[in-house]
Design an enzyme around this catalytic site. Structure first.
Site, PDB file in Angstrom:
ATOM      1  N   HIS A 156     112.063  31.452  66.223  1.00 42.77           N
ATOM      2  CA  HIS A 156     110.721  31.236  65.875  1.00 42.77           C
ATOM      3  C   HIS A 156     110.084  32.476  66.460  1.00 42.77           C
ATOM      4  CE1 HIS A 156     110.763  27.486  63.597  1.00 42.77           C
ATOM      5  NE2 HIS A 156     111.742  27.280  64.550  1.00 42.77           N
TER       6      HIS A 156
ATOM      7  N   ASN B 191     108.498  22.495  59.906  1.00 33.49           N
ATOM      8  CA  ASN B 191     109.126  23.602  59.422  1.00 33.49           C
ATOM      9  C   ASN B 191     108.868  23.179  57.774  1.00 33.49           C
ATOM     10  OD1 ASN B 191     110.418  24.746  61.313  1.00 33.49           O
ATOM     11  ND2 ASN B 191     112.486  23.505  60.836  1.00 33.49           N
TER      12      ASN B 191
END
Ligand code: HDE
Length: 719
Positions: free
Chosen positions: A87, A160
């Site tokens: 990420h 997510n």
């Protein structure tokens, strides 16, 4: 474009109401504005020249005593911190959360009780596999992490945009990430799953099947962070005042609906505007179009833990909304861009282990491992245990404990004692000063022998992968097939290609057959593993086709040159902007163009910098001179061909219909378009006599469809 929210008085008012109690309180003392200030060193010494270092003679050597030079270079040399191990590329925004009604039935969390209360939040969206500088529009999962600055301390919901995960046990996380990241010998490819190591891991790890179906779907190519769902993925617990617990899954439902780009398009966007999603979020908030989601919860009572055909603790399974409805319980609004990317978006640190009273964990083995990993990685990334003192990470609640010292400690702790129990300070800071307010872990009965083993109830890997496939519309299925054909087609290993075909035969025979056809593999012959009989066969909530549709904040390119019909343009612009759409005039060069009525209009983008893939739709107004000039431009023909190929709405009025004839668009009724008043065919909308309200309505409807997939049946467009 409207000014940034914080500097627009109307919006400022909104945001001031929104930010109670304010995260501003935390950030304000640290904001430094250098306007009208003299340059100084970090130690406050005023500086008169920052362009020339101190030399012995103007052509002589640089002198070490030049403290300004030394400080400037040293600081620069140390500007970078390690990027997140996953990420790494992200974009953040501030806002607030507000619950619709008290959730006291399920949880005692204070920020979920009072519908009049707004809790400040900071949200960071991200891709997973790419480095900080990689492109936004890659095939990947998107992170959706929310920090709630609640009155009871920090609560992080680290989710997510897909409701399941690749693996069931956190111990395999380094494996899946090593497999998907660039290969270790040559660090190729960047931000892509289409390579041998990833698919080698997949075919050896059947539990990935369900998540791979999501990853191969268009969910992996969001049109905008603002048009993305969010999911907590793991199962948590809510605990109410009476100590009763419930299993809970969290959802974010975007008010603009869930919409995606197409694969051919994202590959081009990656080159034309690597910041596509980041820019979209930034510009929307700057322009006062705040990003909004509803907060959803799915509740399963503890008594019903074993009532389903999936294990509620298995993170490769979703809870079908038809079986466990999503209750929409509140709203998230993002209304302020960060002031400084590094200080806020880069330094923010989320952890699923950061919970407030009323929210607890389940035994989901993926969640349990996450509780360790986030804090651990942040110790390296943010330089030690004091990163909770960095302004963006600070709680709004008072802090009192015996944690002391360490790198970059900011707090000046007073007094002599730094331990409990103590008599010298009457045992302060006292644990349990107010019994009611302390965090109490849910009293779960635990029983078992130490064992490295996966539960039998976690072993069905294909039923929900098939459920996902069966829930897709035909165009969505075609996109999934093409995604597999692309990814698997990139593999050097023929053996892995065959294994993918054989593995996904367990999900759907036709899918596997189609993959095999394109990648030189044998058709699937193995007998599919028989999935359990599912409690439901398809779930409407999984298909994006059933999502909310609209034109709000959609970007429409207007192709025009000198001599365009100004009246037509104004009519379409007024109608579209009334619905919240954004129009940009694209012409050969920047500056302004003149309408046939003699009025000047500013050009927003020129042919060199604009591209069809950066817009949701295209409109061409009439005006013979303008249309004649546009016809001569290969760029314009390609623009329309591409918009057609990517199934976007195309509007043309009056003489501009003749421009469509020059393009390669096919299977729309051009004859009717040339002879009839208003025609709308497969997303191409025309009006013979210029725009009327019937044209405007039909064009708006066509844009609101997002895409006209029916055109994909014809793949001959040279664009
Ligand atoms: Fe993460 N994840 N993760 N993850 N994750 C990180 O923490 C990890 C997982 C998610 O914008 C890291 O501070 C493990 C699921 C987001 O800053 C790290 C496992 C979900 C973000 C980490 C998972 C996520 C991260 C890297 C398997 C969805 C970005 C940097 C057990 C529910 C947050 C950091 C941001 C970041 C570990 C699986 C979401 C390494 C061990 C499932 C949105 O700690």
């Amino acid at each position: 474009m409207k000014k940034k929210e914080s500097s627009n008085p109307d919006n400022q008012e909104k945001s001031q109401q929104a930010d109670e109690p304010k995260i501003e309180k935390n950030l304000e003392p640290f904001r430094v504005d250098s306007a009208r200030k003299q340059l100084t060193t970090d130690l406050g010494i005023k500086i008169n020249d920052t362009d020339n270092s101190l030399h012995a003679g103007s052509r002589g050597p640089t002198l070490l005593e030049d403290f300004h030079f030394r400080e400037k270079i040293t600081h620069f040399d140390h500007e970078r911190i390690p990027e997140r191990v996953v990420h790494a590329r992200g974009s953040g925004a501030h806002g607030y959360f507000q619950v619709y009604k008290s959730m006291r039935q399920y949880t005692k969390a204070k920020f979920l009780q009072d519908p009049n209360k707004q809790t400040p939040v900071f949200v960071r969206f991200s891709t997973v596999a790419g480095s900080r500088g990689s492109s936004d529009t890659v095939r990947d999962v998107r992170g959706f992490a929310t920090k709630f600055y609640t009155e009871e301390g920090i609560y992080d919901l680290v989710g997510n945009n897909m409701p399941v995960f690749f693996i069931q046990d956190a111990i395999k996380f380094p494996d899946v990430i090593h497999a998907v990241k660039p290969e270790q010998d040559n660090e190729i490819p960047q931000a892509a799953s289409a390579h041998d190591t990833f698919w080698d891991f997949v075919v050896n790890t059947p539990e990935t099947a369900h998540m791979i179906m999501w990853l191969m779907s268009d969910r992996a190519l969001p049109r905008s962070f603002r048009m993305m769902e969010g999911f907590g993925v793991n199962t948590y617990r809510f605990v109410n005042e009476e100590g009763k617990a419930f299993f809970v899954k969290f959802h974010w439902k975007p008010l603009l609906g869930v919409h995606s780009l197409v694969w051919d398009e994202v590959q081009q966007v990656a080159g034309k505007d690597a910041d596509f999603n980041r820019r979209d979020l930034w510009e929307a908030i700057e322009g006062g179009d705040y990003a909004e989601w509803e907060f959803g919860i799915q509740i399963i009572s503890q008594e019903d833990e074993f009532k389903f055909d999936f294990d509620v603790l298995d993170p490769t399974k979703l809870w079908p909304e038809e079986l466990v409805p999503v209750q929409r319980i509140g709203k998230l609004v993002l209304n302020r861009n960060p002031d400084n990317f590094f200080a806020e978006t880069e330094q923010v640190a989320f952890c699923p282990g950061n919970v407030v009273p009323g929210i607890d964990f389940s035994n989901d083995p993926l969640l349990q491992g996450r509780l360790f990993s986030y804090l651990d990685t942040q110790l390296t990334r943010l330089g030690g245990p004091n990163f909770t003192e960095i302004p963006i990470n600070r709680t709004l609640s008072p802090i009192a404990n015996n944690q002391r010292d360490g790198m970059h400690r900011m707090t000046i702790n007073m007094g002599k004692t730094a331990y409990n129990p103590n008599s010298l300070n009457n045992d302060y800071p006292k644990p349990g000063l107010n019994e009611k307010e302390g965090y109490v872990h849910y009293a779960q009965a635990v029983n078992g022998t130490t064992i490295r083993e996966r539960s039998e109830s976690f072993k069905d890997h294909y039923s929900q992968a098939s459920l996902f496939w069966n829930s897709m519309s035909d165009p969505e299925k075609q996109h999934i097939i093409k995604a597999f054909q692309f990814e698997v087609g990139k593999l050097n290993s023929k053996e892995t290609r065959q294994k993918v075909v054989d593995m996904f035969n367990n999900v759907d025979h036709e899918l596997a057959t189609q993959i095999a056809k394109a990648v030189g593999a044998n058709p699937p012959t193995g007998k599919p593993q028989t999935p359990k009989t599912p409690q439901i066969k398809a779930s409407k909530a999984l298909s994006m086709e059933n999502s909310v549709k609209g034109v709000k904040t959609r970007k429409i390119a207007v192709l025009a040159m000198d001599g365009f019909n100004g009246k037509e343009f104004s009519s379409v612009k007024a109608a579209l902007e009334a619905q919240g759409a954004k129009m940009e005039v694209v012409s050969q060069v920047l500056g302004s163009i003149k309408s046939q009525e003699g009025e000047k209009m500013d050009v927003d983008k020129h042919f060199i910098s604009a591209s069809s893939v950066l817009y949701d739709a295209v409109y061409v107004p009439g005006g013979q001179q303008s249309v004649d000039a546009l016809k001569k431009q290969g760029y314009v023909i390609n623009f329309i061909n591409q918009a057609f190929k990517h199934c976007k709405a195309i509007g043309a009025t009056n003489e501009a219909i003749n421009l469509l004839v020059e393009t390669n668009i096919e299977n729309v009724n051009l004859a009717d378009m040339k002879s009839k008043e208003v025609v709308s065919d497969k997303g191409v909308v025309t009006s013979q006599t210029g725009p009327t309200s019937a044209f405007n309505d039909a064009f708006i409807l066509a844009i609101a469809q997002h895409r006209h997939w029916i055109r994909e049946k014809n793949e001959n467009i040279p664009a």
